[in-house]
Design a protein around this motif. Structure first.
Motif, PDB file in Angstrom:
ATOM      1  N   ARG A 102      14.665  -5.271  -3.660  1.00  0.00           N
ATOM      2  CA  ARG A 102      14.099  -3.934  -3.496  1.00  0.00           C
ATOM      3  C   ARG A 102      12.812  -4.147  -2.702  1.00  0.00           C
ATOM      4  O   ARG A 102      11.812  -4.822  -3.061  1.00  0.00           O
ATOM      5  N   GLN A 104       9.374  -2.662  -1.042  1.00  0.00           N
ATOM      6  CA  GLN A 104       8.546  -1.732  -1.330  1.00  0.00           C
ATOM      7  C   GLN A 104       7.310  -1.594  -0.320  1.00  0.00           C
ATOM      8  O   GLN A 104       6.116  -1.947  -0.669  1.00  0.00           O
ATOM      9  N   HIS A 148      11.121   1.018   2.295  1.00  0.00           N
ATOM     10  CA  HIS A 148      10.985   1.250   0.875  1.00  0.00           C
ATOM     11  C   HIS A 148      12.533   1.473   0.546  1.00  0.00           C
ATOM     12  O   HIS A 148      13.260   2.440   1.090  1.00  0.00           O
TER      13      HIS A 148
END
Length: 245
Positions: A102, A104, A148
């Motif tokens: 993930r 960010q 993101h």
């Protein structure tokens, strides 16, 4: 190992729904993508699907002018497909281990052959190197992923992450065993003449990537070989190439 009943087999191999994320690992070698709009995936990686989804090969104009020019120069590139609609798609890549990350707001560099899927919120940019030694491998490349969202990358077997900092000093890796590295690092291609002389090889361990600065680099216990295709293009992408960026 004792034989399983049919019901035991069906129970242990059925799909999992353990999270609400768009990407979920069904096993370490298979990725389920819950499509609700648009997802990018490696062309040819679909092994099953259900629901109302369609597949479209990435168009030349969608790659961006910079990526298109770099593909033209190198004779290769990362081939993606658009998955659009609503449904579930199952992806795999020759049994390689899949890791879901993930992002960010960070940027990472990934071997072009090891990008399996990204959400549409992730941007990709082909990066090439400009050292003469890189031309020995056909002009291989890596991809910068930023933004993101979720990305899925692959590796042969379990990857190892090595820290790169002032304490460890530079880290040297085999380009064909290098999977990814942090966005703040810019590797250099170096040649180890001693190894080249001892082993008697003109490539392989004699050509290495040198990482220095602050960050990390991921390697796999496998040297992926990229075969030359007709027309001078390389088979699946890699990390050596000619630092055009």
């Amino acid at each position: 190992m004792a034989a399983k009943t049919l019901q035991e087999f069906l129970s242990t191999t059925k799909e999992k729904d353990l999270s609400g994320d768009a990407f979920e690992l069904e096993s370490s070698h298979m990725l389920e993508v819950r499509v609700d709009g648009l997802v990018w995936a490696k062309a040819g990686s679909m092994i099953a699907r259900k629901g109302g989804v369609k597949f479209t090969r990435q168009g030349m104009l969608e790659q961006g002018l910079g990526n298109l020019l770099k593909k033209a120069v190198s004779g290769e590139g990362m081939t993606l497909m658009k998955i659009e609609g609503q449904g579930r798609v199952y992806l795999a890549d020759v049994g390689k281990k899949i890791t879901v990350l993930r992002l960010q707001g960070e940027s990472i560099f990934v071997n072009g052959n090891d990008v399996l899927a990204t959400e549409s919120t992730i941007t990709n940019e082909i990066k090439m190197m400009r050292k003469a030694a890189g031309m020995m491998t056909g002009g291989l490349f890596n991809v910068k992923l930023s933004g993101h969202g979720l990305v899925a990358i692959t590796s042969h077997y379990e990857p190892l992450t090595l820290p790169v900092n002032a304490t460890t000093g530079p880290v040297f890796t085999d380009p064909n065993a290098t999977v990814a590295w942090s966005g703040g690092l810019s590797p250099e291609i170096v040649t180890d003449i001693n190894i080249k002389t001892l082993i008697g090889r003109g490539s392989g361990e004699s050509i290495q990537l040198r990482f220095a600065g602050e960050g990390w680099v991921v390697v796999q216990p496998y040297e992926e070989v990229y075969f030359q295709q007709s027309g001078g293009s390389s088979g699946g992408g890699g990390l050596l190439g000619a630092l055009m960026d």
